[in-house]
Design an enzyme around this catalytic site. Structure first.
Site, PDB file in Angstrom:
ATOM      1  N   SER A  68      13.351   2.497 -88.775  1.00 52.32           N
ATOM      2  CA  SER A  68      13.537   1.154 -88.237  1.00 52.32           C
ATOM      3  C   SER A  68      14.180   0.276 -89.298  1.00 52.32           C
ATOM      4  O   SER A  68      13.985   0.486 -90.492  1.00 52.32           O
ATOM      5  CB  SER A  68      12.190   0.562 -87.803  1.00 52.32           C
ATOM      6  OG  SER A  68      12.375  -0.676 -87.153  1.00 52.32           O
ATOM      7  N   ASP A  69      14.950  -0.689 -88.840  1.00 51.89           N
ATOM      8  CA  ASP A  69      15.530  -1.649 -89.765  1.00 51.89           C
ATOM      9  C   ASP A  69      15.733  -2.972 -89.041  1.00 51.89           C
ATOM     10  O   ASP A  69      15.932  -3.002 -87.820  1.00 51.89           O
ATOM     11  CB  ASP A  69      16.863  -1.165 -90.334  1.00 51.89           C
ATOM     12  CG  ASP A  69      17.226  -1.937 -91.588  1.00 51.89           C
ATOM     13  OD1 ASP A  69      16.623  -1.650 -92.636  1.00 51.89           O
ATOM     14  OD2 ASP A  69      18.069  -2.846 -91.504  1.00 51.89           O
ATOM     15  N   GLN A  70      15.671  -4.038 -89.806  1.00 54.73           N
ATOM     16  CA  GLN A  70      15.851  -5.370 -89.246  1.00 54.73           C
ATOM     17  C   GLN A  70      16.859  -6.133 -90.090  1.00 54.73           C
ATOM     18  O   GLN A  70      16.791  -6.105 -91.321  1.00 54.73           O
ATOM     19  CB  GLN A  70      14.519  -6.121 -89.235  1.00 54.73           C
ATOM     20  CG  GLN A  70      14.615  -7.513 -88.639  1.00 54.73           C
ATOM     21  CD  GLN A  70      13.259  -8.177 -88.625  1.00 54.73           C
ATOM     22  OE1 GLN A  70      12.791  -8.619 -89.664  1.00 54.73           O
ATOM     23  NE2 GLN A  70      12.631  -8.213 -87.464  1.00 54.73           N
TER      24      GLN A  70
END
Length: 190
Positions: A68-70
Site C-alpha cells: 500500500s502507498d499513499q
C-alpha cells in the site's frame, strides 16, 4: 489458509490490517519511493503499492502480499512525508484553507494473480494560523505521515471536512477495498 504478508512496517497499516482478524506477517519492502518525471500522484501511489507487494512476493512466492502507498496531492503536486519539523510546517502552511487529495493504493499480489484498488480521499483543511500549526506540530509531530498530520489523532482538529468512501484510507490502508480484494483471492472475511 495461505500465508498473508503485509509489505510494510507501518504501525498504522499493521493496526488497520489487524482489524480483519487474519494471521499475517510484516516484511519491510525495499523500494525506491521517488516519483518518476511526469508521474501523477495517483499513478505514483499505484506504482509504489504494486512494487512494494511484488518485491516482497518475489521472496515469498507461495504467499499473498499486501502493498500500500499513499500520496498527498495539493493542486496536482505530490507532497511527500515531511521528515523534518520545518518541512511539516511548510506543508501545513501551504495546505491551510485548501482541499488536499490523498491517493491511497493497495495491491494484493499472490501466486499467479495480482489485484489492485485505488481510493481517493479529499480533506478540506480549515484556515490555520502560524500559532496553531506550531502548537499542533509540538503536540503531535507527524513527520512520517503524508500531509504532515495524523487524522487518527489530534490532526483531525485541523480539518473542516473529509470526503471519502473509506474512512480508513486516510490512515494509510483502504480497508473496504482490501477486504474486497482478499475475498476475491479466497480469504474468508469475516
Amino acid at each position: 489458509m495461505p500465508r498473508l504478508i503485509l509489505a510494510s512496517t507501518s504501525v498504522y497499516r499493521r493496526a488497520l490490517l489487524g482489524r480483519l482478524q487474519l494471521d499475517f506477517d510484516t516484511v519491510r519492502p525495499e523500494v525506491d519511493e521517488q516519483a518518476r518525471p511526469g508521474e501523477s500522484p495517483s499513478a505514483l501511489a499505484s506504482r509504489l503499492a504494486v512494487e512494494k507487494a511484488a518485491t516482497v512476493a518475489a521472496r515469498f512466492p507461495d504467499a499473498w502480499v499486501i502493498g500500500s502507498d499513499q500520496v498527498a496531492d495539493l493542486d496536482g503536486q505530490a507532497l511527500g512525508k515531511p521528515g523534518t519539523h520545518e518541512r511539516a510546517r511548510m506543508q501545513l502552511t501551504a495546505m491551510s484553507g485548501q482541499t488536499v487529495r490523498f491517493h491511497t493504493a493497495v495491491s494484493l499480489v499472490g501466486p499467479e494473480r495480482q489485484l489492485h484498488a485505488l481510493d481517493l480521499t479529499e480533506v478540506q483543511l480549515r484556515a490555520l494560523t502560524v500559532v496553531e500549526i506550531e502548537r499542533y506540530l509540538d503536540a503531535e509531530p507527524a513527520l512520517d505521515c503524508a500531509g504532515s498530520f495524523k487524522c487518527e489523532g489530534l490532526g483531525i482538529s485541523l480539518f473542516d471536512a473529509i470526503r471519502s468512501e473509506d474512512p480508513t484510507a486516510l490512515v494509510g490502508l483502504p480497508m473496504i477495498a482490501l477486504a474486497r480484494l482478499l475475498r476475491q483471492a479466497g480469504f474468508q472475511i469475516p
